[in-house]
Design an enzyme around this catalytic site. Structure first.
Site, short mmCIF file in Angstrom:
data_model
loop_
_atom_site.label_atom_id
_atom_site.label_comp_id
_atom_site.label_asym_id
_atom_site.label_seq_id
_atom_site.Cartn_x
_atom_site.Cartn_y
_atom_site.Cartn_z
N ASN A 270 -10.56 -3.37 -6.11
CA ASN A 270 -9.85 -2.36 -6.91
C ASN A 270 -10.54 -2.04 -8.25
O ASN A 270 -10.24 -1.03 -8.88
CB ASN A 270 -8.39 -2.76 -7.18
CG ASN A 270 -7.49 -2.66 -5.96
OD1 ASN A 270 -6.47 -3.34 -5.85
ND2 ASN A 270 -7.84 -1.78 -5.02
N ASP B 199 0.83 -1.20 0.00
CA ASP B 199 0.00 0.00 0.00
C ASP B 199 0.87 1.26 0.00
O ASP B 199 1.99 1.24 0.49
CB ASP B 199 -0.92 -0.03 1.23
CG ASP B 199 -2.11 0.90 1.08
OD1 ASP B 199 -2.34 1.41 -0.04
OD2 ASP B 199 -2.80 1.12 2.08
C1 FPP Z 1 -2.01 0.34 -3.24
O1 FPP Z 1 -1.56 1.63 -3.41
C2 FPP Z 1 -1.51 -0.52 -4.25
C3 FPP Z 1 -2.28 -1.29 -5.09
C4 FPP Z 1 -3.58 -0.94 -5.68
C5 FPP Z 1 -1.77 -2.60 -5.43
C6 FPP Z 1 -0.28 -2.68 -5.60
C7 FPP Z 1 0.09 -2.56 -6.99
C8 FPP Z 1 1.35 -2.57 -7.46
C9 FPP Z 1 2.54 -2.69 -6.61
C10 FPP Z 1 1.52 -2.40 -8.89
C11 FPP Z 1 0.86 -3.45 -9.69
C12 FPP Z 1 1.48 -4.77 -9.54
C13 FPP Z 1 1.51 -5.67 -10.54
C14 FPP Z 1 2.08 -7.04 -10.35
C15 FPP Z 1 1.02 -5.29 -11.85
P1 FPP Z 1 -2.67 2.75 -3.33
O2 FPP Z 1 -2.97 3.19 -4.71
O3 FPP Z 1 -3.84 2.25 -2.56
O4 FPP Z 1 -1.91 3.83 -2.53
P2 FPP Z 1 -2.58 4.96 -1.63
O5 FPP Z 1 -3.19 4.26 -0.44
O6 FPP Z 1 -1.39 5.80 -1.25
O7 FPP Z 1 -3.56 5.68 -2.48
#
Ligand code: FPP
Length: 255
Positions: free
Chosen positions: A73, A25
């Site tokens: 998501n 995250d």
């Molecule tokens: C959360 O960050 C992250 C995700 C939605 C999933 C993690 C995704 C990756 C590391 C990239 C994709 C991976 C692959 C294998 C394609 P957030 O967007 O919720 O962050 P925030 O809480 O700061 O908004």
């Protein structure tokens, strides 16, 4: 980069978890802090998987499950969803050969249904190609939800005609997407929240939990080693009383 082996740099790691799950995250906030679009955060987060996988291999972790895209998501803005799908395709194309050469077994946990057919194919090809590799398993939770996983397992169990009395914890575990993998010993969450967010909810019943405020793109080998030091200090009891150390009497306590 410091070339000294991690186990030498972190002598307080006395126990290495077999299976580590990571809720990656903080990509969005990492990008925002730099005045970049959210997708730049996901890109940096994707690049970071390689660094953490390398460190996990060096530390002799045998299974790394990463939460890359949850069933929830899909509710993000369409361009962000499309960007994450593109990243998955790109990373499979770019990394599979190298992961295979390095003994990484790629697994997918989640529903294939709902993912674009060309991506489904790419996932299945990467999984098949690397299925015999044993150095480390990289289990990618993509289009994954813990509750959906349990529903899928139960449906499958019923379709296979198991009698109600035959339904045991072991049987359910076997029918989950993670069937055949040991339960996670440690769940790490980056980005400062204290939630499981529907991640490995069955499997993590006895896992140790570690949360760090570090955003995922900044979570490096030192952060992973620090999580393992903390894990080494934990007393895992699995609902039982503490095990006596050498020369100590067992502590008898009520439940
Ligand atoms: C959360 O960050 C992250 C995700 C939605 C999933 C993690 C995704 C990756 C590391 C990239 C994709 C991976 C692959 C294998 C394609 P957030 O967007 O919720 O962050 P925030 O809480 O700061 O908004």
């Amino acid at each position: 980069m410091n070339k000294q082996p991690l186990r030498e740099r972190f002598p307080n790691i006395t126990r290495v978890p077999h299976h580590v799950g990571i809720v990656m995250d903080g990509n969005g906030r990492w990008a925002q802090a730099r005045g970049l679009p959210r997708l730049a955060g996901h890109k940096a987060g994707t690049d970071n998987i390689r660094r953490v996988l390398q460190a996990a291999t060096e530390l002799d972790i045998k299974v790394l499950t990463i939460y890359a895209f949850s069933t929830e998501n899909w509710g993000r803005p369409p361009e962000e969803v499309a960007g994450l799908m593109n990243l998955l395709g790109e990373v499979i194309r770019r990394e599979t050969r190298d992961l295979h050469a390095n003994g990484v077994c790629i697994r997918h946990s989640g529903r294939l249904e709902g993912i674009a057919p060309h991506l489904q194919r790419q996932i299945q090809e990467a999984v098949t190609l690397t299925s015999e590799n044993r150095r480390i398993t990289l289990n990618v939770a993509f289009n994954y939800g813990g509750r959906a996983e349990i529903i899928d397992a139960l449906r499958h169990i019923m379709r296979d005609g198991h009698a109600p009395e035959a339904v045991t914890e072991a049987l359910i575990s076997q029918y989950l997407y993670t069937g055949g993998l040991p339960d996670p010993d440690l769940i790490v969450r980056t980005g400062g929240e204290y939630r499981l967010s529907n991640f490995l909810i069955w499997q993590a019943a006895y896992a140790e939990y570690y949360a760090t405020p570090t955003f995922w793109p900044d979570f490096d080998e030192v952060e992973l080693a620090t999580a393992l030091e903390e894990y080494s200090r934990r007393d895992r009891r699995f609902g039982k009383v503490p095990q006596p150390g050498p020369g100590q009497a067992a502590i008898v306590s009520p439940q």
